[in-house]
Design an enzyme around this catalytic site. Structure first.
Site, PDB file in Angstrom:
ATOM      1  N   GLU A  24      36.020  33.151  33.551  1.00  0.00           N
ATOM      2  CA  GLU A  24      36.559  33.517  34.859  1.00  0.00           C
ATOM      3  C   GLU A  24      36.486  32.304  35.790  1.00  0.00           C
ATOM      4  O   GLU A  24      35.408  32.021  36.353  1.00  0.00           O
ATOM      5  CB  GLU A  24      35.739  34.638  35.483  1.00  0.00           C
ATOM      6  CG  GLU A  24      35.706  35.911  34.678  1.00  0.00           C
ATOM      7  CD  GLU A  24      35.300  37.091  35.542  1.00  0.00           C
ATOM      8  OE1 GLU A  24      36.142  37.950  35.781  1.00  0.00           O
ATOM      9  OE2 GLU A  24      34.149  37.132  36.003  1.00  0.00           O
ATOM     10  N   ASN A  66      35.406  46.088  36.022  1.00  0.00           N
ATOM     11  CA  ASN A  66      34.224  45.701  36.801  1.00  0.00           C
ATOM     12  C   ASN A  66      34.437  46.174  38.246  1.00  0.00           C
ATOM     13  O   ASN A  66      35.135  45.525  39.016  1.00  0.00           O
ATOM     14  CB  ASN A  66      34.055  44.173  36.725  1.00  0.00           C
ATOM     15  CG  ASN A  66      32.899  43.674  37.579  1.00  0.00           C
ATOM     16  OD1 ASN A  66      32.063  44.474  38.027  1.00  0.00           O
ATOM     17  ND2 ASN A  66      32.842  42.379  37.808  1.00  0.00           N
ATOM     18  N   LYS A  82      32.359  46.307  40.651  1.00  0.00           N
ATOM     19  CA  LYS A  82      31.525  45.639  41.664  1.00  0.00           C
ATOM     20  C   LYS A  82      30.901  46.687  42.605  1.00  0.00           C
ATOM     21  O   LYS A  82      30.552  47.767  42.140  1.00  0.00           O
ATOM     22  CB  LYS A  82      32.347  44.589  42.411  1.00  0.00           C
ATOM     23  CG  LYS A  82      33.065  43.640  41.445  1.00  0.00           C
ATOM     24  CD  LYS A  82      33.690  42.463  42.113  1.00  0.00           C
ATOM     25  CE  LYS A  82      34.412  41.626  41.052  1.00  0.00           C
ATOM     26  NZ  LYS A  82      34.973  40.404  41.574  1.00  0.00           N
ATOM     27  N   GLY A 121      39.334  37.279  42.737  1.00  0.00           N
ATOM     28  CA  GLY A 121      39.631  37.907  44.024  1.00  0.00           C
ATOM     29  C   GLY A 121      40.563  37.104  44.920  1.00  0.00           C
ATOM     30  O   GLY A 121      40.694  37.413  46.103  1.00  0.00           O
ATOM     31  N   SER A 136      41.691  37.900  39.114  1.00  0.00           N
ATOM     32  CA  SER A 136      42.956  38.347  39.721  1.00  0.00           C
ATOM     33  C   SER A 136      43.986  38.882  38.720  1.00  0.00           C
ATOM     34  O   SER A 136      45.181  38.839  38.992  1.00  0.00           O
ATOM     35  CB  SER A 136      43.590  37.219  40.541  1.00  0.00           C
ATOM     36  OG  SER A 136      42.775  36.912  41.653  1.00  0.00           O
ATOM     37  N   GLU A 150      29.505  35.809  41.034  1.00  0.00           N
ATOM     38  CA  GLU A 150      29.005  36.365  42.307  1.00  0.00           C
ATOM     39  C   GLU A 150      27.477  36.438  42.301  1.00  0.00           C
ATOM     40  O   GLU A 150      26.821  36.195  43.311  1.00  0.00           O
ATOM     41  CB  GLU A 150      29.629  37.738  42.559  1.00  0.00           C
ATOM     42  CG  GLU A 150      31.098  37.608  42.956  1.00  0.00           C
ATOM     43  CD  GLU A 150      31.949  38.825  42.662  1.00  0.00           C
ATOM     44  OE1 GLU A 150      31.403  39.875  42.273  1.00  0.00           O
ATOM     45  OE2 GLU A 150      33.177  38.707  42.809  1.00  0.00           O
ATOM     46  N   HIS A 164      27.701  36.681  36.013  1.00  0.00           N
ATOM     47  CA  HIS A 164      28.895  36.702  36.868  1.00  0.00           C
ATOM     48  C   HIS A 164      28.730  35.701  38.019  1.00  0.00           C
ATOM     49  O   HIS A 164      27.626  35.572  38.579  1.00  0.00           O
ATOM     50  CB  HIS A 164      29.125  38.117  37.417  1.00  0.00           C
ATOM     51  CG  HIS A 164      30.488  38.278  38.012  1.00  0.00           C
ATOM     52  ND1 HIS A 164      30.812  37.749  39.245  1.00  0.00           N
ATOM     53  CD2 HIS A 164      31.618  38.851  37.545  1.00  0.00           C
ATOM     54  CE1 HIS A 164      32.089  38.010  39.499  1.00  0.00           C
ATOM     55  NE2 HIS A 164      32.599  38.679  38.484  1.00  0.00           N
TER      56      HIS A 164
HETATM   57  P1  PGA Z   1      39.162  40.242  40.318  1.00  0.00           P
HETATM   58  O1  PGA Z   1      37.650  40.159  39.807  1.00  0.00           O
HETATM   59  O2  PGA Z   1      39.967  40.825  39.174  1.00  0.00           O
HETATM   60  O3  PGA Z   1      39.124  41.121  41.521  1.00  0.00           O
HETATM   61  O4  PGA Z   1      39.598  38.850  40.604  1.00  0.00           O
HETATM   62  C1  PGA Z   1      37.345  39.792  38.484  1.00  0.00           C
HETATM   63  C2  PGA Z   1      35.869  39.633  38.305  1.00  0.00           C
HETATM   64  O5  PGA Z   1      35.193  39.111  39.193  1.00  0.00           O
HETATM   65  O6  PGA Z   1      35.329  40.024  37.273  1.00  0.00           O
END
Ligand code: PGA
Length: 246
Positions: free
Chosen positions: A161, A5, A7, A167, A204, A95, A93
């Site tokens: 998640e 992903n 982003k 993150g 992460s 976000e 997601h």
């Molecule tokens: P990250 O993001 O691996 O940077 O923590 C994962 C995600 O949001 O899908």
């Protein structure tokens, strides 16, 4: 599946370097287990490179707009993503839930139009730190999953998640991941709802933690954000599965 992903990252040269690097570092059988989700403006270029380099990696959209029968400035729908070569789409997601305030009614419309167009779904769920601390994780997750039963889905992956892990460099404890994944898997086991492709973990994950997580029961795959941006690191994550002894 291993979902990269990206982003809101990338550029035309970075996409090319990444895909060609994946072509060299993962054999075709492993490429088939990977879903590349760049920003939608790069999907066309990614599909061209995949075709020209004869790669087997799959493409996924990071988002779609529901196929409303009305004008929608800036909208991109599921059939457009399908036409660009996507097999998968990420929906729900955290976000998007937090920044764009996406609520269940919108998520249901997205799930419906993705499914109608034959896109496989990666449906993201997860609890906040406050909810975890209040021992509400599973009740929150159950609520987030309720909408799955409202839609006639074909193939779908649940991506668990924890929001506090995304993150942050913080990974959930193995026993915590096992417990939640087991509970989610049991909710869908034997269900006649579509084709449940298991529960993936995200938040992460990098190549120093992937092996430990992939070895856990009921972890069917990974959703990887920042560690997916370099092809070497993403390949190492995918390859870490093969070093797990039964
Ligand atoms: P990250 O993001 O691996 O940077 O923590 C994962 C995600 O949001 O899908």
């Amino acid at each position: 599946m291993y979902v990269a992903n990206w982003k809101m990252n990338g550029s035309l040269p970075k996409i090319e370097t990444w895909l060609k690097g994946i072509g060299k570092s993962l054999d075709k059988s492993l490429q088939k287990e990977c879903v590349f989700c760049p920003p939608s403006c790069y999907l066309f270029q990614a599909a061209e490179i995949i075709k020209n380099e004869k790669l087997k990696i799959l493409l996924g959209a990071q988002d779609i707009d529901p196929n409303y029968k009305k004008p929608l400035t800036g909208g991109i729908n599921a059939s457009m993503m399908k036409e660009l070569g996507c097999d998968y789409v990420i929906i729900g997601h955290s976000e998007r839930r937090q920044v764009f305030k996406e609520k269940n009614t919108l998520l249901i419309d997205k799930l419906k139009s993705a499914s109608e167009q034959g896109l496989k779904i990666i449906f993201c769920i997860g609890e906040s730190l406050e909810q975890k601390q209040a021992n509400q994780t599973f009740s929150i997750i159950q609520k987030q999953l309720e909408i799955i039963n409202k839609v006639d889905l074909k193939e779908f992956i649940i991506a668990y998640e924890p929001i506090w892990a995304i993150g942050s460099g913080q990974i959930a404890q193995p026993s915590y991941i096992t417990d939640i994944h087991n509970k989610i898997t049991n909710l869908f086991k034997g269900s006649s709802k579509g084709t449940f492709q298991g529960v993936s973990y995200g938040g992460s994950v990098d190549s120093s933690t992937s092996k430990k997580i992939l070895a856990l029961k009921d972890v069917a795959g990974l959703l990887i954000g920042s560690a997916s941006l370099q092809y070497q690191e993403f390949s190492n994550i995918v390859l870490s599965k093969s070093s797990i002894k039964d």
